[in-house]
Design an enzyme around this catalytic site. Structure first.
Site, PDB file in Angstrom:
ATOM      1  N   LYS A 113      19.229  26.695 -12.416  1.00 52.48           N
ATOM      2  CA  LYS A 113      19.537  26.998 -13.819  1.00 52.48           C
ATOM      3  C   LYS A 113      18.275  27.209 -14.634  1.00 52.48           C
ATOM      4  O   LYS A 113      18.251  28.027 -15.554  1.00 52.48           O
ATOM      5  CB  LYS A 113      20.369  25.862 -14.447  1.00 52.48           C
ATOM      6  CG  LYS A 113      21.812  25.845 -13.971  1.00 52.48           C
ATOM      7  CD  LYS A 113      22.625  24.905 -14.840  1.00 52.48           C
ATOM      8  CE  LYS A 113      24.033  24.724 -14.318  1.00 52.48           C
ATOM      9  NZ  LYS A 113      24.786  23.706 -15.063  1.00 52.48           N
ATOM     10  N   LYS A 195      28.483  31.630  -4.287  1.00 54.83           N
ATOM     11  CA  LYS A 195      29.719  30.934  -4.654  1.00 54.83           C
ATOM     12  C   LYS A 195      30.400  31.628  -5.838  1.00 54.83           C
ATOM     13  O   LYS A 195      29.723  32.231  -6.684  1.00 54.83           O
ATOM     14  CB  LYS A 195      29.448  29.460  -4.945  1.00 54.83           C
ATOM     15  CG  LYS A 195      28.723  29.225  -6.230  1.00 54.83           C
ATOM     16  CD  LYS A 195      28.681  27.756  -6.612  1.00 54.83           C
ATOM     17  CE  LYS A 195      27.978  27.670  -7.966  1.00 54.83           C
ATOM     18  NZ  LYS A 195      27.637  26.371  -8.422  1.00 54.83           N
ATOM     19  N   LYS A 198      31.534  31.995 -12.844  1.00 53.57           N
ATOM     20  CA  LYS A 198      31.715  32.875 -13.978  1.00 53.57           C
ATOM     21  C   LYS A 198      30.429  33.676 -14.126  1.00 53.57           C
ATOM     22  O   LYS A 198      29.343  33.110 -14.146  1.00 53.57           O
ATOM     23  CB  LYS A 198      31.941  32.018 -15.217  1.00 53.57           C
ATOM     24  CG  LYS A 198      32.477  32.796 -16.364  1.00 53.57           C
ATOM     25  CD  LYS A 198      32.682  31.870 -17.529  1.00 53.57           C
ATOM     26  CE  LYS A 198      32.641  32.691 -18.781  1.00 53.57           C
ATOM     27  NZ  LYS A 198      32.352  31.885 -19.942  1.00 53.57           N
TER      28      LYS A 198
HETATM   29  P1  AMP Z   1      32.052  23.130 -13.269  1.00 53.37           P
HETATM   30  O1  AMP Z   1      32.861  24.217 -13.870  1.00 53.37           O
HETATM   31  O2  AMP Z   1      30.678  23.545 -12.882  1.00 53.37           O
HETATM   32  O3  AMP Z   1      32.067  21.889 -14.103  1.00 53.37           O
HETATM   33  O4  AMP Z   1      32.769  22.744 -11.907  1.00 53.37           O
HETATM   34  C1  AMP Z   1      33.947  21.986 -11.871  1.00 53.37           C
HETATM   35  C2  AMP Z   1      34.301  21.652 -10.437  1.00 53.37           C
HETATM   36  O5  AMP Z   1      34.581  22.848  -9.699  1.00 53.37           O
HETATM   37  C3  AMP Z   1      33.165  20.949  -9.686  1.00 53.37           C
HETATM   38  O6  AMP Z   1      33.709  19.936  -8.860  1.00 53.37           O
HETATM   39  C4  AMP Z   1      32.561  22.046  -8.862  1.00 53.37           C
HETATM   40  O7  AMP Z   1      31.938  21.565  -7.698  1.00 53.37           O
HETATM   41  C5  AMP Z   1      33.791  22.882  -8.531  1.00 53.37           C
HETATM   42  N1  AMP Z   1      33.451  24.289  -8.227  1.00 53.37           N
HETATM   43  C6  AMP Z   1      32.829  25.170  -9.046  1.00 53.37           C
HETATM   44  N2  AMP Z   1      32.682  26.372  -8.444  1.00 53.37           N
HETATM   45  C7  AMP Z   1      33.226  26.251  -7.220  1.00 53.37           C
HETATM   46  C8  AMP Z   1      33.391  27.157  -6.103  1.00 53.37           C
HETATM   47  N3  AMP Z   1      32.984  28.413  -6.152  1.00 53.37           N
HETATM   48  N4  AMP Z   1      34.002  26.675  -4.996  1.00 53.37           N
HETATM   49  C9  AMP Z   1      34.443  25.388  -4.937  1.00 53.37           C
HETATM   50  N5  AMP Z   1      34.316  24.509  -5.939  1.00 53.37           N
HETATM   51  C10 AMP Z   1      33.714  24.917  -7.068  1.00 53.37           C
END
Ligand code: AMP
Ligand code: TRP
Length: 328
Positions: A113, A195, A198
């Site tokens: 980041k 991965k 967004k």
């Molecule tokens: P965040 O939106 O970054 O707070 O992520 C929320 C949850 O979604 C966290 O547990 C992340 O590890 C999971 N997550 C985010 N992107 C992915 C992805 N592409 N595949 C699997 N899990 C994800």
């Protein structure tokens, strides 16, 4: 014996995607009956990178609404907004004071980041994992279900807890991470070597949970595949592998059943079927989400109750921590 406790958090960045759902939220829904659960919209983590106040306010509500829409239920789980429970910030400060800088410098997510932001990087972004540790440790959490990208943060949390316990006595429970065996890393549609996330530049990269059937069909149709023909699970063919994995997660069929089902069929067939599976899986969540957001006062009522329940637990824990440090 009482139930083991789960804590997990999700940022309030708009538009949750299929990766968030399959990697995290769906597992929270499934696991919640067996555990005692706290699910938190981590708005204080969200502001470690610049946010527009009006959009942030809306996103916090959207993410919370989705948790309920996806099936998180008040009987089993406490859902709340991080900034509503002041103990999170306070414990983060206390943990800051015992966390070596070197531990944070190793964090992959910070490196990624901060590379994008260069000299604009905030101290908050650097400290991000310490606040995450505070979230987890305040609730005597046993298990943290997250996607693969969060593994390092949960391990750091364990290290911080251990260091604290060593200095001040057995205060914190050491949490374990739970990464789902499949779905811990859902890949992007146009770039299946990264991965799913967004992305401002590439709107086709992710399926968002509020996407319409038409958008879903179009995005899946455009998803990157390869020039081969055979439809089978193969790590080396990241595009097809990702589409099949999403199909597997949503249909809950075995890999063998899926490969057999697609024998003699084309990529076009797979994409068409997958799109319908996704549409069918998201439809009930989207319906419920609309109901929740249309019912005036519902979400506020749920979140106020959540903050009260979480606050009670967290405040008691915080008082005990302050005593051990010598601040009370
Ligand atoms: P965040 O939106 O970054 O707070 O992520 C929320 C949850 O979604 C966290 O547990 C992340 O590890 C999971 N997550 C985010 N992107 C992915 C992805 N592409 N595949 C699997 N899990 C994800
Ligand atoms: N850092 C996590 C993410 O980006 C969100 C998060 C904050 C979290 N606090 C947490 C996850 C505590 C699990 C436990 O996904």
């Amino acid at each position: 014996m009482g139930k083991q406790r789960i804590f997990s958090g999700i940022q309030a960045t708009g538009s949750l995607h299929l990766g968030n759902y399959l990697g995290a939220i769906r597992n929270w829904v499934k696991m919640q009956v067996e555990y005692d659960n706290y699910f938190c919209v981590v708005d204080l983590h969200t502001i470690t990178v610049p946010q527009d106040p009006q959009i942030l306010r809306a996103n916090i509500r959207e993410v919370a609404g989705f948790l309920f829409a996806a099936g998180i239920a008040e009987e089993n789980s406490v859902v709340f907004i991080q900034s509503h429970v002041k103990a999170h910030s306070e414990l983060a400060w206390l943990l800051n004071c015992i966390t070596p800088m070197g531990w944070l410098q190793r964090m992959i997510q910070f490196k990624e980041k901060s590379e994008k932001q260069k000299e604009d990087v905030s101290v908050g972004l650097y400290n991000y994992p310490v606040l995450q540790a505070a979230d987890i440790l305040l609730y005597d959490t046993n298990l943290v279900p997250v996607g693969e990208d969060q593994k390092q943060h949960v391990e750091l949390c364990r290290d911080i807890a251990q260091r604290f316990n060593y200095r001040y006595g057995e205060i914190f429970v050491l949490p374990d991470v739970y990464i789902p065996p499949i779905g811990g890393r859902v890949m992007g549609l146009s770039n299946p070597d990264k991965k799913m996330s967004k992305s401002e530049e590439k709107k086709d990269e992710a399926i968002f949970l509020l996407d319409s059937p038409e958008e879903i069909r179009l995005k899946i149709q455009r998803a990157t595949t390869d020039s081969l023909r055979e439809i089978c699970f193969d790590d080396k063919r990241s595009g097809i592998n990702n589409l099949l994995t999403i199909y597997q997660l949503l249909t809950e069929k075995t890999r063998e059943q899926i490969e057999e089902h697609f024998v003699g069929k084309s990529y076009k067939d797979l994409k068409e079927e997958l799109a319908e599976v996704i549409i069918g899986s998201l439809h009930p969540i989207q319906e419920r989400y609309r109901e929740i957001t249309e019912e005036k006062g519902y979400l506020d009522k749920m979140l106020n109750r959540g903050a009260e329940r979480a606050g009670d637990y967290a405040e008691r824990k915080l008082q005990m921590i302050l005593k051990h440090i010598g601040l009370r």
